[in-house]
Motif scaffolding. Structure first.
Motif, PDB file in Angstrom:
ATOM      1  N   MET A   1     -14.146  -8.869   7.826  1.00 27.04           N
ATOM      2  CA  MET A   1     -14.697  -8.472   8.958  1.00 27.04           C
ATOM      3  C   MET A   1     -14.179  -9.319  10.136  1.00 27.04           C
ATOM      4  SD  MET A   1     -18.193  -7.410  10.729  1.00 27.04           S
ATOM      5  CE  MET A   1     -18.977  -7.089   9.566  1.00 27.04           C
ATOM      6  N   LEU A   2     -14.040 -10.809   9.771  1.00 25.24           N
ATOM      7  CA  LEU A   2     -13.523 -11.797  10.625  1.00 25.24           C
ATOM      8  C   LEU A   2     -12.103 -11.529  10.991  1.00 25.24           C
ATOM      9  CD1 LEU A   2     -14.168 -14.583  12.221  1.00 25.24           C
ATOM     10  CD2 LEU A   2     -13.357 -15.650  10.178  1.00 25.24           C
ATOM     11  N   PHE A   3     -11.466 -11.307  10.000  1.00 30.53           N
ATOM     12  CA  PHE A   3      -9.986 -11.233  10.469  1.00 30.53           C
ATOM     13  C   PHE A   3      -9.485  -9.710  11.061  1.00 30.53           C
ATOM     14  CE2 PHE A   3      -9.917 -14.295   6.894  1.00 30.53           C
ATOM     15  CZ  PHE A   3      -9.286 -15.185   7.448  1.00 30.53           C
ATOM     16  N   SER A   4     -10.501  -8.883  10.911  1.00 25.70           N
ATOM     17  CA  SER A   4     -10.143  -7.794  11.497  1.00 25.70           C
ATOM     18  C   SER A   4     -10.560  -7.569  12.969  1.00 25.70           C
ATOM     19  CB  SER A   4     -10.810  -6.435  10.879  1.00 25.70           C
ATOM     20  OG  SER A   4     -12.209  -6.588  11.086  1.00 25.70           O
ATOM     21  N   THR A   5     -11.170  -8.703  13.594  1.00 25.74           N
ATOM     22  CA  THR A   5     -11.411  -8.534  14.920  1.00 25.74           C
ATOM     23  C   THR A   5     -10.822  -9.457  15.683  1.00 25.74           C
ATOM     24  OG1 THR A   5     -13.397 -10.072  14.352  1.00 25.74           O
ATOM     25  CG2 THR A   5     -13.912  -7.619  14.299  1.00 25.74           C
ATOM     26  N   VAL A   6      -9.902 -10.442  14.936  1.00 29.42           N
ATOM     27  CA  VAL A   6      -9.118 -11.316  15.584  1.00 29.42           C
ATOM     28  C   VAL A   6      -7.953 -10.942  16.103  1.00 29.42           C
ATOM     29  CG1 VAL A   6      -8.011 -13.572  15.319  1.00 29.42           C
ATOM     30  CG2 VAL A   6     -10.169 -13.386  13.994  1.00 29.42           C
ATOM     31  N   SER A   7      -7.703 -11.291  17.390  1.00 29.55           N
ATOM     32  CA  SER A   7      -6.407 -10.976  18.022  1.00 29.55           C
ATOM     33  C   SER A   7      -5.550 -12.246  18.314  1.00 29.55           C
ATOM     34  CB  SER A   7      -6.849 -10.224  19.301  1.00 29.55           C
ATOM     35  OG  SER A   7      -7.188  -9.271  19.459  1.00 29.55           O
ATOM     36  N   PHE A   8      -4.130 -11.977  18.029  1.00 28.94           N
ATOM     37  CA  PHE A   8      -3.139 -13.124  18.003  1.00 28.94           C
ATOM     38  C   PHE A   8      -1.767 -12.744  18.673  1.00 28.94           C
ATOM     39  CE2 PHE A   8      -3.297 -12.237  13.822  1.00 28.94           C
ATOM     40  CZ  PHE A   8      -1.999 -12.012  13.400  1.00 28.94           C
ATOM     41  N   THR A   9      -1.022 -13.669  19.068  1.00 31.03           N
ATOM     42  CA  THR A   9       0.441 -13.336  19.453  1.00 31.03           C
ATOM     43  C   THR A   9       1.437 -14.191  18.826  1.00 31.03           C
ATOM     44  OG1 THR A   9       0.317 -15.032  21.211  1.00 31.03           O
ATOM     45  CG2 THR A   9      -0.598 -12.644  21.861  1.00 31.03           C
ATOM     46  N   ILE A  10       2.642 -13.739  18.466  1.00 25.48           N
ATOM     47  CA  ILE A  10       3.702 -14.302  17.878  1.00 25.48           C
ATOM     48  C   ILE A  10       4.666 -14.196  18.796  1.00 25.48           C
ATOM     49  CG2 ILE A  10       5.147 -14.136  16.054  1.00 25.48           C
ATOM     50  CD1 ILE A  10       3.013 -12.773  14.113  1.00 25.48           C
ATOM     51  N   GLU A  11       5.172 -15.541  19.146  1.00 30.19           N
ATOM     52  CA  GLU A  11       6.425 -15.781  20.087  1.00 30.19           C
ATOM     53  C   GLU A  11       7.641 -15.952  19.219  1.00 30.19           C
ATOM     54  OE1 GLU A  11       5.770 -17.954  23.492  1.00 30.19           O
ATOM     55  OE2 GLU A  11       3.663 -17.691  23.212  1.00 30.19           O
ATOM     56  N   LYS A  12       8.767 -15.390  19.383  1.00 24.72           N
ATOM     57  CA  LYS A  12       9.891 -15.652  18.943  1.00 24.72           C
ATOM     58  C   LYS A  12      11.150 -15.765  20.062  1.00 24.72           C
ATOM     59  CE  LYS A  12       8.726 -12.419  15.342  1.00 24.72           C
ATOM     60  NZ  LYS A  12       9.039 -10.819  14.823  1.00 24.72           N
ATOM     61  N   HIS A  13      11.805 -16.822  19.785  1.00 23.33           N
ATOM     62  CA  HIS A  13      13.000 -17.290  20.600  1.00 23.33           C
ATOM     63  C   HIS A  13      14.155 -17.114  19.942  1.00 23.33           C
ATOM     64  CE1 HIS A  13      15.108 -19.034  23.908  1.00 23.33           C
ATOM     65  NE2 HIS A  13      15.921 -19.695  23.123  1.00 23.33           N
ATOM     66  N   TYR A  14      15.086 -15.955  20.447  1.00 22.06           N
ATOM     67  CA  TYR A  14      16.406 -15.820  19.857  1.00 22.06           C
ATOM     68  C   TYR A  14      17.545 -16.384  20.636  1.00 22.06           C
ATOM     69  CZ  TYR A  14      14.311 -12.375  16.733  1.00 22.06           C
ATOM     70  OH  TYR A  14      13.619 -11.676  15.801  1.00 22.06           O
ATOM     71  N   CYS A  15      18.702 -16.881  19.987  1.00 21.99           N
ATOM     72  CA  CYS A  15      19.774 -17.316  20.868  1.00 21.99           C
ATOM     73  C   CYS A  15      20.875 -16.343  20.441  1.00 21.99           C
ATOM     74  CB  CYS A  15      19.938 -18.751  20.739  1.00 21.99           C
ATOM     75  SG  CYS A  15      21.392 -19.481  21.721  1.00 21.99           S
ATOM     76  N   GLY A  16      21.132 -15.190  21.026  1.00 22.12           N
ATOM     77  CA  GLY A  16      22.203 -14.451  20.764  1.00 22.12           C
ATOM     78  C   GLY A  16      21.330 -13.513  19.549  1.00 22.12           C
ATOM     79  N   GLN A  55      -9.798  -5.434  16.162  1.00 26.05           N
ATOM     80  CA  GLN A  55     -10.585  -4.323  16.248  1.00 26.05           C
ATOM     81  C   GLN A  55     -11.646  -4.800  17.196  1.00 26.05           C
ATOM     82  OE1 GLN A  55     -12.375  -3.312  12.573  1.00 26.05           O
ATOM     83  NE2 GLN A  55     -12.418  -1.127  13.087  1.00 26.05           N
ATOM     84  N   ASP A  56     -11.961  -3.640  18.350  1.00 23.45           N
ATOM     85  CA  ASP A  56     -13.018  -4.155  19.176  1.00 23.45           C
ATOM     86  C   ASP A  56     -14.308  -3.325  18.897  1.00 23.45           C
ATOM     87  OD1 ASP A  56     -11.309  -5.562  20.896  1.00 23.45           O
ATOM     88  OD2 ASP A  56     -10.729  -3.957  22.173  1.00 23.45           O
ATOM     89  N   GLU A  57     -14.506  -2.333  18.369  1.00 26.61           N
ATOM     90  CA  GLU A  57     -15.474  -1.561  17.798  1.00 26.61           C
ATOM     91  C   GLU A  57     -15.863  -1.648  16.622  1.00 26.61           C
ATOM     92  OE1 GLU A  57     -15.682   2.157  19.438  1.00 26.61           O
ATOM     93  OE2 GLU A  57     -14.983   1.730  21.830  1.00 26.61           O
TER      94      GLU A  57
END
Length: 116
Positions: A1-16, A55-57
């Protein structure tokens, strides 16, 4: 339940078309071409951000909401594991109330036996 309610972002940097850096909790490192973009008008670098929403609800259900087969499974599962968690037997220590004899003289000094 803990991992289903956690939000996160993944940032990627591409050169070409080459992935230079990816980060989940910190900012991505920019490549050396990023600083040269000021001199050149054309950019070859791009940043990509993936947002994974949690998940919010949450739906709360009770034991009565399960159908009969699921109730039987839960009851059998808990009954089979109840016997595994038995308390430890009380250990009997026979010399718990024993008091050692009073020393009249130091035996090591009398016999002149010393650990060097």
């Amino acid at each position: 339940m803990l991992f289903s309610t956690v939000s996160f972002t993944i940032e990627k940097h591409y050169c070409g078309d080459i992935l230079v850096d990816a980060s989940m909790f910190a900012e991505v490192e920019k490549c050396a071409m990023e600083s040269m973009e000021i001199l050149q008008k054309k950019s070859c670098c791009k940043d990509e951000i993936d947002v994974i929403q949690g998940q919010d609800e949450l739906k709360f259900s009770s034991f009565e909401d399960l159908d009969f087969e699921q109730q039987q499974f839960v009851a059998a599962f808990t009954f089979s594991y109840v016997g595994m968690f038995e308390s430890l037997t009380k250990q009997i220590i026979p010399h718990k109330d024993y008091s050692p004899p009073n020393l009249v003289a130091d035996i090591h000094v009398l016999d002149q036996v010393f650990i060097i």
